[in-house]
Design a protein around this motif. Structure first.
Motif, PDB file in Angstrom:
ATOM      1  N   GLY A 125      19.381 -15.906  -4.114  1.00  0.00           N
ATOM      2  CA  GLY A 125      19.617 -16.692  -5.313  1.00  0.00           C
ATOM      3  C   GLY A 125      19.712 -18.184  -5.103  1.00  0.00           C
ATOM      4  N   ILE A 126      19.134 -18.694  -4.011  1.00  0.00           N
ATOM      5  CA  ILE A 126      19.108 -20.142  -3.793  1.00  0.00           C
ATOM      6  C   ILE A 126      17.791 -20.492  -3.102  1.00  0.00           C
ATOM      7  N   THR A 181      17.402 -12.641   1.654  1.00  0.00           N
ATOM      8  CA  THR A 181      18.579 -13.010   2.442  1.00  0.00           C
ATOM      9  C   THR A 181      18.207 -13.061   3.917  1.00  0.00           C
ATOM     10  N   GLY A 182      19.107 -13.670   4.731  1.00  0.00           N
ATOM     11  CA  GLY A 182      18.941 -13.584   6.171  1.00  0.00           C
ATOM     12  C   GLY A 182      18.826 -14.908   6.885  1.00  0.00           C
ATOM     13  N   ASP A 215      11.750  -5.833  -6.428  1.00  0.00           N
ATOM     14  CA  ASP A 215      10.732  -6.890  -6.478  1.00  0.00           C
ATOM     15  C   ASP A 215      10.171  -6.994  -7.898  1.00  0.00           C
ATOM     16  N   LYS A 216      10.583  -8.035  -8.604  1.00  0.00           N
ATOM     17  CA  LYS A 216      10.159  -8.224  -9.997  1.00  0.00           C
ATOM     18  C   LYS A 216       8.707  -8.669 -10.112  1.00  0.00           C
ATOM     19  N   ASP A 217       8.184  -9.291  -9.041  1.00  0.00           N
ATOM     20  CA  ASP A 217       6.818  -9.825  -9.105  1.00  0.00           C
ATOM     21  C   ASP A 217       5.763  -8.817  -8.667  1.00  0.00           C
ATOM     22  N   TYR A 218       6.078  -8.001  -7.668  1.00  0.00           N
ATOM     23  CA  TYR A 218       5.073  -7.106  -7.096  1.00  0.00           C
ATOM     24  C   TYR A 218       5.473  -5.631  -7.166  1.00  0.00           C
ATOM     25  N   LYS A 249      20.300  -6.463  -9.154  1.00  0.00           N
ATOM     26  CA  LYS A 249      20.781  -6.205  -7.796  1.00  0.00           C
ATOM     27  C   LYS A 249      19.944  -6.913  -6.746  1.00  0.00           C
ATOM     28  N   GLY A 250      18.946  -7.665  -7.186  1.00  0.00           N
ATOM     29  CA  GLY A 250      18.206  -8.507  -6.267  1.00  0.00           C
ATOM     30  C   GLY A 250      17.111  -7.782  -5.504  1.00  0.00           C
TER      31      GLY A 250
END
Length: 300
Positions: A110-111, A151-152, A249-252, A262-263
C-alpha cells in the motif's frame, strides 16, 4: 500511521554546485556516473531531466545524455529555486540490514517505492536510516522496484558509489531475488514461464512448496519464484498467463476470483549478492507475512 512534519522554512537561492571527478579506470556515461553525487539528482531518470534542460556542464561545456566522463573533469549543476517550505514524511519502516553504504528495508503493502506522490518509500528513507559518514554520502535511494501492493525486501543505496555499483549489479544480473506468492489453481510442481512481456524476452522459474484445497478457489498454492529477468509486473503477468494468477491480483486475476481488501499475495522474500564495497556475501530474508502462514501454516 504517517504524517507531515516541517523540515525547514529556508529559501534556497538558485546557485551552481560543483563536483570534481576523481581518476577513472574506464570512461563512464555521465548519466551513470552522476547518480548520487548531487542530492537533488539522485537517479538516472533525474539526470536525464536535468541534462535535457541544459542544467549541467562538464568543464564549462553543456553536457548531454551522450557525455562520457574520463576523470579530472569539473561537473557543474545549476540548482533551480526550491519551494519556501519543504516537508519530510514520517512513516516508520522496518530496517533489516544497514551499514554505511546501503540498507535493506521491509516494504509494506500500500505504498509506492517512488514517484510523484509525497507518500513514498523514497521520501520516508531519510527519516528511517542512519546518515552515512562516507565522503560521497547522499540521500538514500531505492535501486530497484516493488509494486504498490507487493511486500518484502527493498535494497537502497546511501552513497553515490554504492548506488552506481548496486545498479550495475542489477544490470549484470548478479542480484538473486526470491519471491513467494499464493496462486490459484492446479500447477505442475515446478517449471519455468518464458512468455514475452512487452515484446521482450522474459523468464520466471517456479516451485510449488505446498498446496491446499479451497472451497472458493479449488486449489491454493504457495509458490517460490525466481525471476531471471526484471520486466514490469513480470511475475504477476507470467503466472496469470499460465492460468494460475496470484491471489488478490486485481489487474491480472480471473473475473469473479478477486480477493477484496486483503491485498496482493506476493512477497519479496530474499536478496542475495556480493556487497559492492565490502565484498561481503549477503543473503537477507524477510519472513512470510502472517496472511500466508494462515493459509499454509509455518514454512521451514
Amino acid at each position: 500511521m504517517w504524517y507531515l512534519a516541517p523540515l525547514s522554512n529556508a529559501v534556497t537561492i538558485a546557485c551552481t554546485t560543483f563536483h570534481i571527478v576523481p581518476e577513472q579506470t574506464t570512461p563512464i556515461r555521465l548519466q551513470e556516473y552522476g547518480v548520487g553525487i548531487f542530492d537533488s539528482v539522485p537517479t538516472k531518470s533525474a539526470w536525464k531531466k536535468v541534462l535535457n534542460k541544459n542544467l549541467v556542464t562538464v568543464d564549462d561545456t553543456i553536457a548531454s545524455t551522450a557525455t562520457f566522463i574520463k576523470g579530472g573533469e569539473t561537473i557543474s549543476l545549476l540548482k533551480p529555486l526550491e519551494p519556501k517550505t519543504r516537508k519530510k514524511l514520517i512513516f516508520e519502516l522496518k530496517v533489516i540490514f544497514e551499514d554505511e553504504h546501503l540498507a535493506i528495508i521491509h516494504k509494506p503493502a500500500g505504498i509506492l517505492v517512488s514517484g510523484n506522490s509525497f507518500k513514498t518509500i523514497t521520501n520516508a528513507l531519510p527519516q528511517n536510516l542512519k546518515p552515512s559518514s562516507v565522503a560521497d554520502a547522499t540521500k538514500p535511494q531505492p535501486v530497484h522496484r516493488l509494486d504498490y501492493a507487493t511486500t518484502g525486501l527493498l535494497l537502497t543505496g546511501k552513497t553515490g558509489s554504492s548506488i552506481r555499483k548496486l545498479n550495475q549489479l542489477f544490470e549484470d544480473k548478479k542480484v538473486q531475488k526470491v519471491y513467494y506468492a499464493v496462486t490459484i489453481g492446479v500447477m505442475s510442481l515446478s517449471g519455468k514461464i518464458t512468455s514475452k512481456i512487452d515484446d521482450k524476452i522474459s523468464e520466471s522459474h517456479y516451485e510449488v512448496i505446498r498446496s491446499v484445497s479451497s472451497e472458493k478457489y479449488g486449489t491454493l498454492n504457495l509458490v517460490k519464484l525466481d525471476p531471471k529477468t526484471g520486466r514490469r509486473h513480470q511475475l504477476r503477468k507470467h503466472l496469470s498467463s499460465s492460468g494460475n494468477p496470484i491471489l488478490g491480483d486485481k489487474d491480472y486475476g480471473k473475473e469473479g476470483f478477486i480477493l477484496m481488501k486483503k491485498g496482493l499475495y506476493l512477497h519479496a522474500y530474499s536478496l542475495e549478492f556480493i556487497h559492492p564495497l565490502t565484498k561481503e556475501h549477503l543473503l537477507i530474508t524477510d519472513e512470510l507475512p502472517e496472511r500466508f502462514t494462515k493459509i499454509f501454516g509455518e514454512i521451514k
